[in-house]
Design an enzyme around this catalytic site. Structure first.
Site: not given
Length: 462
Positions: A157, A178, A261, A263, A330, A335, A350
Protein backbone atom coordinates in the site's frame (compact mmCIF):
# COMPACT_ATOMS: atom_id res chain seq x y z
CA UNK A 1 8.73 -29.21 -19.01
CA UNK A 2 5.04 -29.73 -18.20
CA UNK A 3 5.13 -33.04 -20.04
CA UNK A 4 8.18 -34.14 -18.01
CA UNK A 5 6.22 -33.60 -14.82
CA UNK A 6 3.26 -35.64 -15.96
CA UNK A 7 5.45 -38.44 -17.35
CA UNK A 8 7.35 -38.73 -14.06
CA UNK A 9 4.26 -39.35 -11.96
CA UNK A 10 4.00 -43.12 -12.30
CA UNK A 11 7.54 -43.89 -11.08
CA UNK A 12 7.43 -42.23 -7.65
CA UNK A 13 6.69 -43.43 -4.12
CA UNK A 14 5.77 -42.06 -0.71
CA UNK A 15 6.92 -43.12 2.81
CA UNK A 16 4.41 -44.40 5.35
CA UNK A 17 5.06 -41.64 7.85
CA UNK A 18 3.87 -39.03 5.34
CA UNK A 19 0.23 -39.87 5.92
CA UNK A 20 0.78 -40.48 9.63
CA UNK A 21 1.32 -36.73 9.96
CA UNK A 22 -2.33 -36.03 9.22
CA UNK A 23 -4.64 -35.03 12.02
CA UNK A 24 -7.51 -37.32 12.91
CA UNK A 25 -10.15 -35.08 11.37
CA UNK A 26 -8.96 -36.06 7.91
CA UNK A 27 -10.81 -39.32 8.65
CA UNK A 28 -11.76 -41.39 5.64
CA UNK A 29 -9.89 -39.09 3.27
CA UNK A 30 -6.54 -40.53 4.38
CA UNK A 31 -6.69 -43.66 2.29
CA UNK A 32 -7.81 -41.80 -0.84
CA UNK A 33 -5.26 -39.02 -0.47
CA UNK A 34 -2.49 -41.54 0.16
CA UNK A 35 -3.43 -43.38 -3.03
CA UNK A 36 -3.62 -40.19 -5.09
CA UNK A 37 -0.31 -38.82 -3.85
CA UNK A 38 1.68 -42.01 -3.53
CA UNK A 39 3.24 -41.52 -6.97
CA UNK A 40 4.09 -37.86 -6.47
CA UNK A 41 6.28 -37.76 -3.40
CA UNK A 42 9.77 -37.93 -4.86
CA UNK A 43 9.01 -35.27 -7.44
CA UNK A 44 7.20 -33.23 -4.79
CA UNK A 45 10.22 -33.34 -2.48
CA UNK A 46 12.83 -32.70 -5.14
CA UNK A 47 11.10 -29.57 -6.35
CA UNK A 48 9.51 -28.09 -3.24
CA UNK A 49 11.89 -29.32 -0.54
CA UNK A 50 11.83 -32.46 1.55
CA UNK A 51 9.36 -31.25 4.11
CA UNK A 52 7.01 -29.06 2.13
CA UNK A 53 4.50 -31.86 2.60
CA UNK A 54 4.43 -30.71 6.24
CA UNK A 55 3.54 -27.23 5.00
CA UNK A 56 0.73 -28.72 2.94
CA UNK A 57 -0.58 -30.57 5.99
CA UNK A 58 -0.17 -27.69 8.42
CA UNK A 59 -1.63 -24.98 6.25
CA UNK A 60 -4.09 -26.50 3.84
CA UNK A 61 -5.56 -29.31 5.89
CA UNK A 62 -6.78 -31.25 2.81
CA UNK A 63 -4.92 -31.96 -0.41
CA UNK A 64 -6.21 -31.51 -3.94
CA UNK A 65 -4.42 -33.24 -6.77
CA UNK A 66 -4.99 -30.40 -9.24
CA UNK A 67 -3.48 -27.87 -6.84
CA UNK A 68 -0.40 -30.03 -6.37
CA UNK A 69 0.11 -30.26 -10.13
CA UNK A 70 -0.31 -26.50 -10.48
CA UNK A 71 2.34 -25.86 -7.83
CA UNK A 72 4.77 -28.30 -9.44
CA UNK A 73 4.33 -26.69 -12.84
CA UNK A 74 4.59 -23.21 -11.35
CA UNK A 75 7.89 -24.01 -9.66
CA UNK A 76 9.30 -25.46 -12.86
CA UNK A 77 8.19 -22.42 -14.86
CA UNK A 78 9.46 -19.97 -12.26
CA UNK A 79 13.03 -21.20 -12.69
CA UNK A 80 12.97 -19.47 -16.04
CA UNK A 81 11.59 -16.20 -14.66
CA UNK A 82 14.31 -15.02 -12.28
CA UNK A 83 13.33 -16.91 -9.14
CA UNK A 84 16.03 -18.30 -6.85
CA UNK A 85 16.75 -22.02 -6.88
CA UNK A 86 15.26 -23.62 -3.79
CA UNK A 87 17.65 -25.50 -1.52
CA UNK A 88 15.12 -26.35 1.18
CA UNK A 89 15.88 -29.45 3.26
CA UNK A 90 14.26 -31.23 6.19
CA UNK A 91 15.70 -28.47 8.41
CA UNK A 92 13.04 -25.78 8.92
CA UNK A 93 15.81 -23.18 9.13
CA UNK A 94 16.38 -23.61 5.40
CA UNK A 95 12.83 -22.45 4.63
CA UNK A 96 12.36 -18.80 3.64
CA UNK A 97 10.78 -16.59 6.34
CA UNK A 98 7.41 -16.41 4.56
CA UNK A 99 7.08 -20.21 4.62
CA UNK A 100 8.06 -20.41 8.29
CA UNK A 101 5.41 -17.77 8.98
CA UNK A 102 2.78 -19.92 7.26
CA UNK A 103 3.90 -22.98 9.19
CA UNK A 104 3.56 -21.09 12.48
CA UNK A 105 -0.13 -20.24 12.05
CA UNK A 106 -2.21 -21.91 14.75
CA UNK A 107 -5.85 -22.08 15.75
CA UNK A 108 -5.41 -19.14 18.13
CA UNK A 109 -2.95 -16.75 16.49
CA UNK A 110 -1.07 -15.95 13.30
CA UNK A 111 2.32 -16.08 15.02
CA UNK A 112 3.88 -16.57 18.43
CA UNK A 113 5.23 -13.34 19.86
CA UNK A 114 8.46 -15.11 20.88
CA UNK A 115 9.08 -16.59 17.44
CA UNK A 116 12.47 -15.33 16.18
CA UNK A 117 11.18 -15.69 12.62
CA UNK A 118 9.07 -12.56 13.10
CA UNK A 119 12.14 -10.31 12.99
CA UNK A 120 13.54 -12.28 10.07
CA UNK A 121 10.27 -11.96 8.18
CA UNK A 122 10.02 -8.18 8.57
CA UNK A 123 13.70 -7.81 7.61
CA UNK A 124 13.07 -9.94 4.52
CA UNK A 125 10.06 -7.81 3.53
CA UNK A 126 12.12 -4.64 3.92
CA UNK A 127 15.20 -5.78 2.00
CA UNK A 128 14.43 -8.53 -0.54
CA UNK A 129 14.97 -7.73 -4.20
CA UNK A 130 11.73 -6.97 -6.04
CA UNK A 131 11.01 -9.41 -8.83
CA UNK A 132 7.53 -8.32 -9.94
CA UNK A 133 4.63 -6.00 -9.20
CA UNK A 134 1.01 -6.33 -10.32
CA UNK A 135 -2.18 -4.67 -9.15
CA UNK A 136 -4.13 -6.58 -6.50
CA UNK A 137 -7.74 -7.11 -7.49
CA UNK A 138 -10.56 -6.18 -5.14
CA UNK A 139 -10.86 -3.34 -2.68
CA UNK A 140 -11.57 0.30 -3.35
CA UNK A 141 -8.07 1.78 -3.53
CA UNK A 142 -4.75 1.00 -5.21
CA UNK A 143 -2.82 -2.00 -3.88
CA UNK A 144 0.01 -3.96 -5.50
CA UNK A 145 1.10 -7.57 -5.13
CA UNK A 146 4.89 -7.69 -4.90
CA UNK A 147 6.86 -10.86 -5.77
CA UNK A 148 10.28 -11.82 -4.40
CA UNK A 149 12.91 -14.20 -5.83
CA UNK A 150 12.37 -16.79 -3.04
CA UNK A 151 8.73 -17.29 -4.13
CA UNK A 152 7.38 -15.04 -1.38
CA UNK A 153 4.92 -12.20 -1.91
CA UNK A 154 3.77 -9.08 -0.09
CA UNK A 155 0.82 -6.69 -0.29
CA UNK A 156 1.92 -3.11 -1.00
CA UNK A 157 0.00 0.00 0.00
CA UNK A 158 1.59 3.26 -1.13
CA UNK A 159 1.95 6.57 0.65
CA UNK A 160 -0.88 8.83 -0.51
CA UNK A 161 -0.54 11.72 1.92
CA UNK A 162 1.88 12.93 4.57
CA UNK A 163 1.91 11.05 7.86
CA UNK A 164 0.66 14.02 9.88
CA UNK A 165 -2.34 14.77 7.66
CA UNK A 166 -5.63 14.39 9.54
CA UNK A 167 -8.70 13.07 7.80
CA UNK A 168 -10.93 15.86 6.51
CA UNK A 169 -13.87 16.23 8.91
CA UNK A 170 -16.19 16.53 5.90
CA UNK A 171 -15.28 13.06 4.57
CA UNK A 172 -17.39 10.01 5.37
CA UNK A 173 -15.48 7.06 6.82
CA UNK A 174 -15.92 5.11 3.58
CA UNK A 175 -14.38 7.91 1.50
CA UNK A 176 -11.18 8.30 3.47
CA UNK A 177 -7.73 7.66 2.01
CA UNK A 178 -5.91 4.50 3.04
CA UNK A 179 -2.60 5.20 4.76
CA UNK A 180 0.56 3.13 4.54
CA UNK A 181 1.64 4.14 8.04
CA UNK A 182 -1.75 3.05 9.40
CA UNK A 183 -1.13 -0.50 8.18
CA UNK A 184 2.30 -0.53 9.83
CA UNK A 185 1.04 1.00 13.08
CA UNK A 186 -1.95 -1.35 13.25
CA UNK A 187 0.37 -4.36 13.15
CA UNK A 188 2.45 -2.97 16.01
CA UNK A 189 -0.60 -2.09 18.10
CA UNK A 190 -2.20 -5.51 17.53
CA UNK A 191 1.03 -7.15 18.67
CA UNK A 192 1.35 -4.96 21.76
CA UNK A 193 -2.21 -5.87 22.75
CA UNK A 194 -1.22 -9.53 22.59
CA UNK A 195 -3.64 -10.40 19.79
CA UNK A 196 -1.16 -11.43 17.05
CA UNK A 197 -3.94 -11.42 14.45
CA UNK A 198 -2.52 -9.02 11.83
CA UNK A 199 0.01 -10.38 9.31
CA UNK A 200 3.44 -8.77 9.83
CA UNK A 201 3.77 -5.39 8.11
CA UNK A 202 6.90 -3.33 7.53
CA UNK A 203 7.66 0.02 5.92
CA UNK A 204 9.96 0.29 2.96
CA UNK A 205 11.36 3.03 0.73
CA UNK A 206 10.96 1.87 -2.87
CA UNK A 207 12.04 3.23 -6.21
CA UNK A 208 8.89 3.78 -8.27
CA UNK A 209 10.79 3.40 -11.52
CA UNK A 210 13.17 0.53 -10.76
CA UNK A 211 10.93 -1.48 -8.41
CA UNK A 212 7.51 -1.00 -10.01
CA UNK A 213 7.53 0.56 -13.48
CA UNK A 214 10.37 -1.61 -14.79
CA UNK A 215 9.14 -4.76 -13.03
CA UNK A 216 5.41 -4.75 -13.67
CA UNK A 217 3.78 -6.82 -16.37
CA UNK A 218 0.34 -5.45 -15.50
CA UNK A 219 -1.00 -3.07 -18.15
CA UNK A 220 -3.52 -1.66 -15.65
CA UNK A 221 -0.48 -0.27 -13.86
CA UNK A 222 2.11 0.33 -16.59
CA UNK A 223 -0.10 2.45 -18.82
CA UNK A 224 -0.89 4.90 -15.99
CA UNK A 225 2.69 6.09 -15.35
CA UNK A 226 3.49 9.72 -16.05
CA UNK A 227 5.86 12.47 -14.95
CA UNK A 228 4.25 15.23 -12.92
CA UNK A 229 4.87 18.96 -13.53
CA UNK A 230 7.21 18.81 -10.53
CA UNK A 231 9.28 16.11 -12.23
CA UNK A 232 8.09 13.26 -9.98
CA UNK A 233 7.34 9.78 -11.38
CA UNK A 234 3.67 8.98 -10.74
CA UNK A 235 1.08 6.28 -11.48
CA UNK A 236 -2.49 5.53 -10.41
CA UNK A 237 -3.61 2.10 -11.69
CA UNK A 238 -7.30 1.16 -11.75
CA UNK A 239 -9.58 1.07 -8.72
CA UNK A 240 -12.92 2.27 -7.37
CA UNK A 241 -11.65 5.36 -5.53
CA UNK A 242 -8.76 7.73 -6.08
CA UNK A 243 -7.20 6.08 -9.14
CA UNK A 244 -6.83 9.02 -11.51
CA UNK A 245 -4.39 11.71 -12.57
CA UNK A 246 -6.00 13.88 -9.87
CA UNK A 247 -5.09 11.34 -7.16
CA UNK A 248 -1.80 9.74 -8.29
CA UNK A 249 0.84 7.91 -6.28
CA UNK A 250 4.08 9.85 -6.77
CA UNK A 251 7.72 9.33 -5.92
CA UNK A 252 10.05 12.13 -4.85
CA UNK A 253 11.12 12.10 -7.64
CA UNK A 254 11.49 8.29 -7.69
CA UNK A 255 11.43 7.26 -4.03
CA UNK A 256 8.13 6.26 -2.46
CA UNK A 257 7.23 5.14 1.05
CA UNK A 258 5.10 2.00 1.16
CA UNK A 259 3.84 -0.62 3.58
CA UNK A 260 4.51 -4.27 2.78
CA UNK A 261 2.36 -6.90 4.49
CA UNK A 262 3.16 -10.61 4.56
CA UNK A 263 0.73 -12.57 2.40
CA UNK A 264 -1.37 -15.27 4.04
CA UNK A 265 -1.36 -18.83 2.61
CA UNK A 266 -3.09 -19.08 -0.74
CA UNK A 267 -6.84 -19.62 -0.55
CA UNK A 268 -6.45 -22.89 -2.45
CA UNK A 269 -4.27 -24.15 0.40
CA UNK A 270 -5.92 -22.52 3.41
CA UNK A 271 -9.47 -21.35 2.56
CA UNK A 272 -10.83 -18.46 4.57
CA UNK A 273 -14.41 -17.57 5.35
CA UNK A 274 -15.61 -13.97 5.23
CA UNK A 275 -18.13 -12.93 7.88
CA UNK A 276 -20.28 -9.82 7.82
CA UNK A 277 -19.76 -7.98 11.09
CA UNK A 278 -22.97 -7.64 13.18
CA UNK A 279 -21.81 -4.09 13.92
CA UNK A 280 -21.20 -3.22 10.30
CA UNK A 281 -21.98 0.41 9.45
CA UNK A 282 -24.59 1.27 6.87
CA UNK A 283 -22.09 2.76 4.40
CA UNK A 284 -24.77 5.29 3.59
CA UNK A 285 -24.76 9.07 3.90
CA UNK A 286 -28.27 9.08 5.35
CA UNK A 287 -29.13 5.70 6.92
CA UNK A 288 -28.17 4.26 10.28
CA UNK A 289 -27.39 0.61 10.90
CA UNK A 290 -29.70 -1.37 13.19
CA UNK A 291 -27.18 -1.44 16.05
CA UNK A 292 -27.01 2.37 15.98
CA UNK A 293 -30.75 2.59 16.65
CA UNK A 294 -31.25 -0.26 19.13
CA UNK A 295 -29.30 -0.13 22.43
CA UNK A 296 -30.34 -3.74 23.14
CA UNK A 297 -29.03 -4.96 19.80
CA UNK A 298 -26.51 -7.32 21.42
CA UNK A 299 -29.29 -9.43 22.91
CA UNK A 300 -30.19 -10.69 19.44
CA UNK A 301 -26.54 -11.12 18.45
CA UNK A 302 -25.87 -13.33 21.47
CA UNK A 303 -28.66 -15.66 20.37
CA UNK A 304 -27.30 -16.00 16.83
CA UNK A 305 -24.59 -18.53 15.87
CA UNK A 306 -21.63 -18.32 15.96
CA UNK A 307 -21.91 -15.62 18.64
CA UNK A 308 -24.19 -17.72 20.83
CA UNK A 309 -21.37 -20.00 21.99
CA UNK A 310 -17.61 -20.25 22.18
CA UNK A 311 -15.32 -17.23 21.98
CA UNK A 312 -16.60 -15.54 18.84
CA UNK A 313 -18.33 -12.68 20.68
CA UNK A 314 -15.29 -11.77 22.80
CA UNK A 315 -13.12 -12.16 19.69
CA UNK A 316 -15.28 -9.53 18.02
CA UNK A 317 -15.01 -7.28 21.08
CA UNK A 318 -11.21 -7.62 20.98
CA UNK A 319 -11.37 -6.34 17.42
CA UNK A 320 -13.63 -3.45 18.46
CA UNK A 321 -11.14 -2.44 21.16
CA UNK A 322 -8.32 -2.46 18.60
CA UNK A 323 -10.39 -0.44 16.13
CA UNK A 324 -11.40 2.13 18.74
CA UNK A 325 -7.81 2.68 19.86
CA UNK A 326 -6.72 3.40 16.29
CA UNK A 327 -10.01 5.05 15.24
CA UNK A 328 -10.84 2.61 12.46
CA UNK A 329 -14.51 2.86 11.44
CA UNK A 330 -14.10 0.73 8.30
CA UNK A 331 -14.65 -2.77 9.69
CA UNK A 332 -17.50 -4.23 7.66
CA UNK A 333 -16.29 -7.86 7.44
CA UNK A 334 -13.75 -10.11 9.07
CA UNK A 335 -12.24 -13.46 8.10
CA UNK A 336 -11.36 -16.79 9.72
CA UNK A 337 -9.55 -19.89 8.49
CA UNK A 338 -12.17 -22.45 7.49
CA UNK A 339 -10.15 -25.38 8.81
CA UNK A 340 -10.47 -24.21 12.41
CA UNK A 341 -14.25 -23.83 12.33
CA UNK A 342 -15.84 -21.36 14.74
CA UNK A 343 -13.36 -21.94 17.58
CA UNK A 344 -10.54 -19.77 16.29
CA UNK A 345 -9.24 -16.21 16.13
CA UNK A 346 -10.45 -13.45 13.80
CA UNK A 347 -8.06 -12.04 11.22
CA UNK A 348 -7.66 -8.28 11.70
CA UNK A 349 -7.07 -7.42 8.04
CA UNK A 350 -7.19 -4.19 6.05
CA UNK A 351 -6.42 -1.38 8.49
CA UNK A 352 -5.48 1.36 6.04
CA UNK A 353 -8.19 3.77 7.21
CA UNK A 354 -7.04 3.73 10.82
CA UNK A 355 -5.18 6.58 12.53
CA UNK A 356 -6.98 9.20 10.45
CA UNK A 357 -7.88 11.57 13.29
CA UNK A 358 -6.09 12.17 16.56
CA UNK A 359 -8.12 15.17 17.69
CA UNK A 360 -11.43 13.29 17.77
CA UNK A 361 -12.55 9.92 19.12
CA UNK A 362 -15.39 7.82 17.74
CA UNK A 363 -17.25 6.17 20.68
CA UNK A 364 -19.56 4.22 18.36
CA UNK A 365 -16.66 1.91 17.46
CA UNK A 366 -16.93 0.53 20.99
CA UNK A 367 -20.59 -0.42 20.53
CA UNK A 368 -19.92 -4.19 20.79
CA UNK A 369 -18.29 -3.69 24.19
CA UNK A 370 -20.83 -1.12 25.39
CA UNK A 371 -23.87 -3.15 24.33
CA UNK A 372 -22.65 -6.65 25.22
CA UNK A 373 -20.58 -5.83 28.31
CA UNK A 374 -18.22 -8.75 27.76
CA UNK A 375 -14.42 -8.78 27.53
CA UNK A 376 -11.66 -11.35 27.84
CA UNK A 377 -9.76 -11.36 31.13
CA UNK A 378 -6.47 -11.54 29.24
CA UNK A 379 -7.43 -8.50 27.15
CA UNK A 380 -8.51 -6.50 30.21
CA UNK A 381 -5.29 -7.32 32.07
CA UNK A 382 -3.21 -6.22 29.09
CA UNK A 383 -5.18 -2.96 28.81
CA UNK A 384 -4.73 -2.24 32.52
CA UNK A 385 -1.01 -2.92 32.21
CA UNK A 386 -0.71 -0.49 29.29
CA UNK A 387 -2.47 2.17 31.35
CA UNK A 388 0.24 2.10 34.05
CA UNK A 389 2.85 4.90 33.97
CA UNK A 390 5.75 2.44 33.54
CA UNK A 391 4.10 0.68 30.60
CA UNK A 392 2.10 3.50 29.04
CA UNK A 393 0.67 2.51 25.67
CA UNK A 394 1.98 5.61 23.92
CA UNK A 395 5.51 4.91 25.17
CA UNK A 396 5.65 1.24 24.20
CA UNK A 397 4.03 2.04 20.86
CA UNK A 398 6.61 4.74 20.17
CA UNK A 399 9.41 2.31 21.05
CA UNK A 400 7.94 -0.45 18.89
CA UNK A 401 7.42 1.78 15.83
CA UNK A 402 10.99 3.07 16.12
CA UNK A 403 12.14 -0.38 14.95
CA UNK A 404 10.52 0.07 11.54
CA UNK A 405 12.86 1.09 8.70
CA UNK A 406 10.75 4.14 7.80
CA UNK A 407 11.16 5.52 11.32
CA UNK A 408 14.65 6.67 10.33
CA UNK A 409 13.06 9.40 8.20
CA UNK A 410 10.31 10.49 10.59
CA UNK A 411 8.08 8.97 13.30
CA UNK A 412 5.40 6.73 11.81
CA UNK A 413 2.82 8.22 14.18
CA UNK A 414 2.82 11.80 15.39
CA UNK A 415 2.89 12.56 19.11
CA UNK A 416 -0.73 13.64 18.80
CA UNK A 417 -1.70 10.15 17.59
CA UNK A 418 0.31 8.53 20.37
CA UNK A 419 -1.38 10.70 23.00
CA UNK A 420 -4.75 9.76 21.53
CA UNK A 421 -3.94 6.10 22.22
CA UNK A 422 -3.63 6.82 25.96
CA UNK A 423 -6.84 8.86 25.96
CA UNK A 424 -8.77 6.14 24.17
CA UNK A 425 -7.37 3.40 26.37
CA UNK A 426 -8.72 5.25 29.41
CA UNK A 427 -12.11 5.42 27.65
CA UNK A 428 -12.13 1.65 27.06
CA UNK A 429 -11.36 0.96 30.72
CA UNK A 430 -14.14 3.33 31.75
CA UNK A 431 -16.65 1.44 29.59
CA UNK A 432 -15.57 -1.83 31.23
CA UNK A 433 -15.92 -0.24 34.68
CA UNK A 434 -19.43 0.97 33.84
CA UNK A 435 -20.34 -2.52 32.65
CA UNK A 436 -19.07 -4.06 35.87
CA UNK A 437 -21.28 -1.74 37.88
CA UNK A 438 -24.33 -3.07 36.05
CA UNK A 439 -23.48 -6.73 35.35
CA UNK A 440 -21.75 -9.60 37.13
CA UNK A 441 -20.71 -11.61 34.06
CA UNK A 442 -18.58 -9.04 32.23
CA UNK A 443 -15.31 -10.98 32.34
CA UNK A 444 -14.81 -13.97 30.07
CA UNK A 445 -12.13 -15.94 31.91
CA UNK A 446 -9.98 -17.30 29.12
CA UNK A 447 -6.98 -17.69 31.44
CA UNK A 448 -8.49 -20.71 33.20
CA UNK A 449 -8.38 -22.66 29.96
CA UNK A 450 -4.87 -21.38 29.29
CA UNK A 451 -3.73 -22.62 32.72
CA UNK A 452 -5.36 -26.01 32.14
CA UNK A 453 -3.76 -26.32 28.69
CA UNK A 454 -0.35 -25.41 30.14
CA UNK A 455 -0.76 -27.96 32.93
CA UNK A 456 -1.75 -30.65 30.43
CA UNK A 457 1.30 -29.86 28.30
CA UNK A 458 3.62 -30.09 31.33
CA UNK A 459 2.13 -33.41 32.43
CA UNK A 460 2.46 -34.79 28.91
CA UNK A 461 6.13 -33.86 28.78
CA UNK A 462 6.76 -35.50 32.15
Amino acid sequence: MDGDVLQSVSSLSIPCNFMNSYTDDCGAQRKDVNRLLSDFHSLFCSILGKCLNQYWIAVNFGIKLSILLNILLFIYASKEEGYDDMDWTSDVETYPPWLRFHLGISRWELYNRKDPNLAQLTHYLATQRILGAVQKTGGTQLKLLISFPNHGQALLKPMKQSRDTETDVNLFYFSDFERHNAEISAFHLDRLLGFNRIPPVVGRLMNVTADIREKTTDHKVSRTFFTSPAGNVCFYGQCEYYCSTEHPVCGRPHLLEVSLAAILPDLSLAPRRSWRSPWRRSYSRTKLAQWEKNPNYCDSVKQTPPYSQGTRLVDLIDMAVLDFLMSNMDRHHYETFEKFGNETFLLHLDNGRAFGRHSQDEPSILAPLQQCCRIRRSTLLRLRLLALPDFRLSDVMRESLAQDPLADAAPLLSEAHLSALDRRLAAVLQVVHTCQEKHTDVIHDDLDRYDQDSLTDRNTKQ
